[in-house]
Write a protein that holds these residues in place. Structure first.
Motif, mmCIF file in Angstrom:
data_model
loop_
_atom_site.group_PDB
_atom_site.id
_atom_site.type_symbol
_atom_site.label_atom_id
_atom_site.label_comp_id
_atom_site.label_asym_id
_atom_site.label_seq_id
_atom_site.Cartn_x
_atom_site.Cartn_y
_atom_site.Cartn_z
ATOM 1 N N TYR A 196 86.990 -27.853 -48.558
ATOM 2 C CA TYR A 196 88.307 -27.964 -47.938
ATOM 3 C C TYR A 196 88.180 -28.797 -46.663
ATOM 4 C CZ TYR A 196 89.830 -24.236 -51.104
ATOM 5 O OH TYR A 196 90.137 -23.500 -52.206
ATOM 6 N N GLN A 252 90.218 -25.951 -42.177
ATOM 7 C CA GLN A 252 90.309 -24.769 -43.027
ATOM 8 C C GLN A 252 88.994 -24.004 -43.064
ATOM 9 O OE1 GLN A 252 91.793 -27.059 -46.449
ATOM 10 N NE2 GLN A 252 93.534 -25.658 -46.570
ATOM 11 N N SER A 257 95.862 -20.308 -44.900
ATOM 12 C CA SER A 257 95.420 -21.702 -44.847
ATOM 13 C C SER A 257 95.545 -22.450 -46.165
ATOM 14 C CB SER A 257 93.947 -21.749 -44.397
ATOM 15 O OG SER A 257 93.135 -21.046 -45.320
ATOM 16 N N MET A 309 93.681 -21.865 -48.779
ATOM 17 C CA MET A 309 92.400 -21.815 -49.485
ATOM 18 C C MET A 309 92.453 -20.762 -50.582
ATOM 19 S SD MET A 309 89.685 -22.016 -46.283
ATOM 20 C CE MET A 309 88.236 -22.155 -47.349
ATOM 21 N N ASP A 310 91.720 -21.014 -51.644
ATOM 22 C CA ASP A 310 91.530 -19.997 -52.671
ATOM 23 C C ASP A 310 90.887 -18.776 -52.010
ATOM 24 O OD1 ASP A 310 91.061 -19.200 -55.679
ATOM 25 O OD2 ASP A 310 89.131 -18.921 -54.667
ATOM 26 N N SER A 357 87.106 -18.430 -52.527
ATOM 27 C CA SER A 357 86.370 -19.484 -51.828
ATOM 28 C C SER A 357 86.374 -19.234 -50.326
ATOM 29 C CB SER A 357 86.974 -20.860 -52.135
ATOM 30 O OG SER A 357 86.871 -21.160 -53.508
ATOM 31 N N ALA A 358 87.537 -18.815 -49.799
ATOM 32 C CA ALA A 358 87.628 -18.501 -48.378
ATOM 33 C C ALA A 358 86.678 -17.369 -48.010
ATOM 34 C CB ALA A 358 89.064 -18.126 -48.016
ATOM 35 N N TRP A 379 83.109 -18.691 -47.812
ATOM 36 C CA TRP A 379 82.854 -19.414 -46.567
ATOM 37 C C TRP A 379 82.734 -18.440 -45.389
ATOM 38 C CZ3 TRP A 379 80.850 -23.905 -46.188
ATOM 39 C CH2 TRP A 379 81.106 -24.904 -47.115
#
Length: 307
Positions: free
Chosen positions: A57, A61, A175, A177-178, A181-182, A185
């Motif tokens: 991203y 993000q 944000s 984001m999936d 995935s977020a 991270w």
């Protein structure tokens, strides 16, 4: 899915207090958290990539996800790991149970979608009383051990604030984001942050890698990070914060029971009385928030979060 996610958070997060206590007996807290979250985060990113989810991203993000991860898993979880060097798993879980009280205050200040009702204020007052009861043996102790336990217990209040702040900001910073995935991270950022701290503290030379501690770390990776934390973040995206925070009065019951059963931790009258008061305060706070957010709960998740 909601019922399953709640069950996973209730069960696995209640047991992570025991896992953390076992792991930090031979692995320094920052290094333990660094290993735990780095393994969990990197594998989660790989799984997201292999299953076709978007992983990369914009820098902004990823930075927002990293901030949330550091608040939750360094400010909150690392503080807990250090505190469990001095306090029992049951007491630690009961102090962490005040997190919904922070949710109430921070939701009002940062999200601005409700005011603190009379029931919420009563819950806040009871929560403070419950903490006083839990802290009473340490407050009246004149030994060095008692003072050490007191400071460790007080640090958990700051850790619970950091956790609540990260949770509220996660909901505020929608944000795009999936969600998985977020989460990956966030966990990866926490792993890196903890490794940096471990290096600064010289933890690598103080660690003893026993089978027991490594097994506890892997349990924390699988059940605490992969399953429990992902379920928690998913719930924040789909369920009002007030309902998500109910884990705080289920987990202590699991933690106290496991601490008593496996680690033979003492459950005295202060633990029993303080836990009853804290749990009652959390019930008052969370039920008050649900009443205030009834209209928002009928909206789609993203709309409700943005109100």
């Amino acid at each position: 899915m909601v019922i399953l996610a709640f069950g996973l958070v209730y069960l696995f997060w209640g047991s992570t207090y025991l896992g953390i206590d076992i792991a930090v007996q031979s692995i320094p807290p920052a290094l333990m958290c660094g290993v735990r979250f780095s393994i969990a985060g990197i594998v989660m990113l790989a799984v997201c990539a292999l299953t076709g989810r978007k992983v990369f991203y914009s820098p902004r993000q990823i930075l927002l996800a990293a901030v949330v991860g550091l608040l939750l898993l360094m400010g909150g979880n690392l503080t807990l790991a250090y505190a469990e060097l001095s306090v029992s798993t049951g007491l630690a879980a009961l102090i962490i149970a005040i997190t919904p009280l922070w949710f109430l205050v921070l939701d009002s200040m940062l999200l601005g979608d409700h005011r603190i009702s009379a029931r919420g204020k009563a819950g806040l007052g009871l929560g403070i009383l419950g903490l006083f009861v839990l802290f009473y043996p340490e407050l009246t102790s004149r030994t060095a051990l008692g003072r050490k336990e007191l400071w460790a217990s007080l640090s958990l209040i700051g850790g619970s604030f950091s956790w609540a702040l990260g949770s509220v900001l996660s909901k505020r910073w929608q944000s795009g984001m999936d969600v998985f995935s977020a989460t990956a991270w966030q966990v990866t950022a926490a792993g890196l942050g903890n490794f940096v701290l471990a290096a600064l503290l010289g933890d690598f030379s103080h660690a003893t890698w026993t089978t027991r501690s490594l097994s506890a770390v892997m349990y924390l990776v699988v059940c605490g990070s992969w399953i429990g934390y992902t379920a928690y973040i998913w719930l924040l995206e789909h369920v009002p914060t007030s309902k998500v925070s109910t884990y705080a009065y289920v987990n202590p019951v699991v933690a106290v029971f496991l601490g008593w059963l496996i680690l033979h931790e003492r459950v005295d009258r202060f633990i029993l009385a303080g836990s009853a008061i804290v749990v009652l305060s959390v019930i008052l706070v969370t039920s008050a928030k649900v009443q205030e957010k009834r209209v928002s709960e009928e909206l789609p998740a993203v709309e409700a979060a943005g109100d």
